[in-house]
Design an enzyme around this catalytic site. Structure first.
Site, mmCIF file in Angstrom:
data_model
loop_
_atom_site.group_PDB
_atom_site.id
_atom_site.type_symbol
_atom_site.label_atom_id
_atom_site.label_comp_id
_atom_site.label_asym_id
_atom_site.label_seq_id
_atom_site.Cartn_x
_atom_site.Cartn_y
_atom_site.Cartn_z
ATOM 1 C CE LYS A 17 -29.866 15.760 7.689
ATOM 2 N NZ LYS A 17 -30.539 15.168 8.707
ATOM 3 C CD GLU B 62 -30.552 3.054 -2.120
ATOM 4 O OE1 GLU B 62 -31.935 3.032 -2.555
ATOM 5 O OE2 GLU B 62 -30.493 2.642 -1.054
ATOM 6 C CB CYS C 151 -33.590 1.022 -0.154
ATOM 7 S SG CYS C 151 -32.107 0.511 0.286
ATOM 8 C CD GLU D 91 -39.428 2.398 -0.686
ATOM 9 O OE1 GLU D 91 -39.185 3.600 -0.474
ATOM 10 O OE2 GLU D 91 -38.081 1.817 -0.792
#
Ligand code: NAP
Ligand code: MG
Length: 477
Positions: free
Chosen positions: A171, A246, A280, A379
């Site tokens: 997906k 992750e 990331c 983040e």
């Protein structure tokens, strides 16, 4: 391409609905993808199960490797076309997109070669017995990937799963599906049996949630936000399915006074502006020993001021961010830091002739950032670097470990003992010494600790994650 790829065929979503594909360069729709939901995920999972129990599952490891080698070659042969598609979809500068496609090909090359090099073990046991530990595929693996590096993520997650003999359902993020759909076509040309790879596009809360919670899957791997990662883990838990997560990071660049600045400055700047900070593993925190803080942050600031933002074709350091949500999120975090009095050291430049309606943000370096502030802890996922002074090695380590995340870290010093001590003391999954590898290195086991997630991707460890063992105890007297 508004079709799903299920059982080797291009099919409409059961609902017949589609989702517009919007260009980050001008905010205009230029294509559409299919809006897959539960029924489409059901069909994809069934097709994968049939493939695993049928044509795909019957192939030897060597034959699987040969098909993946052909796919790597087909990807490499179509690098330019795939890079254009990727740049159009995500807004990336063309040279970044080209690099991403080369890495995609490299994933298939690496895991094609590894497919028949996964060995079991013979375990010493009682006299009269032989015990073998077989390594076997899990079966049907589910893969939910984000929009920041669509092609690289596809390679990172699908290549080891297929090499291990799993059948896969993918997906992609609704914001970036186009390169994935093209790779599915190339997989057919490479001879991948029907059902070994299925692609269900759609919204995360529909197709993604249906896949993560499907009782027919044996494993799920997810890359993206902490919020959704938690939902995926809950869904996997309900079916007692293993999951790899992750979930991003707030990775520190730890710079000591003896740094080789000529080497460090360009690497540190690239590690945060690469892919417009939507990485990331972005090096988003700059920790600098106090005795050189002003000088070194000044040098980073000069380099930051030269960072340019433009369209994919301009091929500058940064493109736009991927969508309106990210655009608003990054700008809101920058504005909040400014309002809170955090000093801006320097900012990059937007090209003067950018299209209207695009999601272009200004790269920003903040200095003396308060350690408990959002900018220090959260983040941003944009080209925003937060700098902090530290006093000594112990202070540097404490600051490096002061967020919930633990993905990467870099240590910059010529002192060998300090390199080792800091590398061991920092809580994260990868440490770079006098270099940085945001996103790079197919061979290098990768993944986080703390809130950055769990499980390992890349390298040979990915093959272990995406397989299971069977212990066979044989009595022969
Ligand atoms: P996200 O929602 O976590 O999306 C990641 C993937 O999960 C996409 O394929 C998404 O599909 C899917 N998804 C969404 N809701 C789901 C659900 N309920 N069940 C199963 N799958 C679901 O991330 P985002 O909203 O795009 O980005 C938000 C923030 O996440 C970013 O600002 C950044 O901080 C972080 N992020 C981290 C990474 C990373 O590499 N670790 C990558 C991307 C984003 P749709 O996109 O189609 O909804
Ligand atoms: Mg897009």
């Amino acid at each position: 391409m508004s079709k799903l790829f299920i059982d080797g065929k291009w099919v409409d979503a059961v609902s017949g609905e589609t989702i517009s594909v919007v260009s980050p360069v001008d905010g205009e729709a230029f294509d559409a993808i299919a809006r897959g939901r539960d029924a489409d995920v059901d069909a994809a999972v069934s097709a994968a199960r049939r493939a695993h129990e049928g044509a795909w599952g019957r192939l030897s490891a060597t034959e699987r490797g040969r098909i993946l080698t052909k796919l790597a070659q087909r990807i490499a042969d179509n690098t330019e076309e795939l890079a254009r598609l990727e740049a159009r979809d995500t807004g990336k500068p063309m040279s970044t997109a080209r690099n991403d496609i080369q890495v995609l090909a490299r994933y298939f090359e690496f895991y094609a070669g590894a497919a028949d090099k996964v060995h079991g073990q013979i375990i010493p046991f009682l006299n009269g017995y032989t015990v073998s530990l077989l390594r076997e595929p899990l079966g049907v693996t589910a893969h939910i990937i984000p929009w920041n590096y669509p092609a690289q993520m596809l390679g990172r997650t699908i290549a080891p799963a297929l090499a291990m003999g799993n059948a896969t359902v993918l997906k992609p993020a609704e914001d970036a599906c186009l390169s994935t759909l093209r790779v599915a076509q190339l997989a057919v040309e490479a001879g991948l049996p029907d059902g070994a790879l299925n692609v269900v596009t759609g919204y995360g809360h529909e197709a993604g949630a249906a896949l993560a919670g499907h009782p027919g899957i044996d494993f799920v791997t997810f890359t993206g936000s902490n919020e959704v990662g938690t939902l995926v883990q809950q869904a996997a838990a309900r079916n007692a399915v293993k999951c790899v997560l992750e979930l991003g990071g707030k990775s520190p660049q730890i710079v000591f006074a003896d740094v080789d600045a000529a080497r460090a400055v360009p690497t540190i700047v690239k590690a945060i502006v690469q892919n417009t900070g939507q990485t990331c593993t972005a090096g988003s925190r700059l920790l600098v020993e106090r005795s050189i803080y002003e000088k070194f942050v000044g040098q980073i600031g000069e380099a930051f001021a030269a960072v340019r933002v433009g369209t994919p074709e301009m091929d500058f350091d940064c493109g736009p961010v991927v969508n309106r949500t990210q655009f608003e999120r990054v700008n809101a975090m920058v504005d909040a830091a400014k309002r809170g009095g955090v000093p801006v050291v320097s900012q990059g430049q937007l090209a003067s002739n950018l299209p209207r309606g695009g999601y272009f943000v200004q790269p920003t370096l903040f200095g003396n950032v308060p350690v408990r502030s959002d900018l220090a802890q959260k983040e941003v996922f944009g080209p925003v670097l937060a700098a902090f002074p530290f006093d000594d090695e112990a202070d540097a380590i404490a600051l490096a470990n002061s967020t919930d995340y633990g993905l990467l870290a870099a240590v910059w010093t010529e002192n060998g003992g300090r390199q080792q001590r800091v590398a061991k003391a920092v809580r994260c999954g990868q440490v770079f010494v006098n270099c940085y590898g945001a996103g790079g290195g197919v061979e290098l086991p990768f993944g986080g600790v703390k809130r950055s997630g769990h499980g390992r991707e890349k390298g040979f460890l990915a093959l272990e994650e995406m397989s299971t063992t069977k212990t066979v105890v044989q009595f022969h007297g």
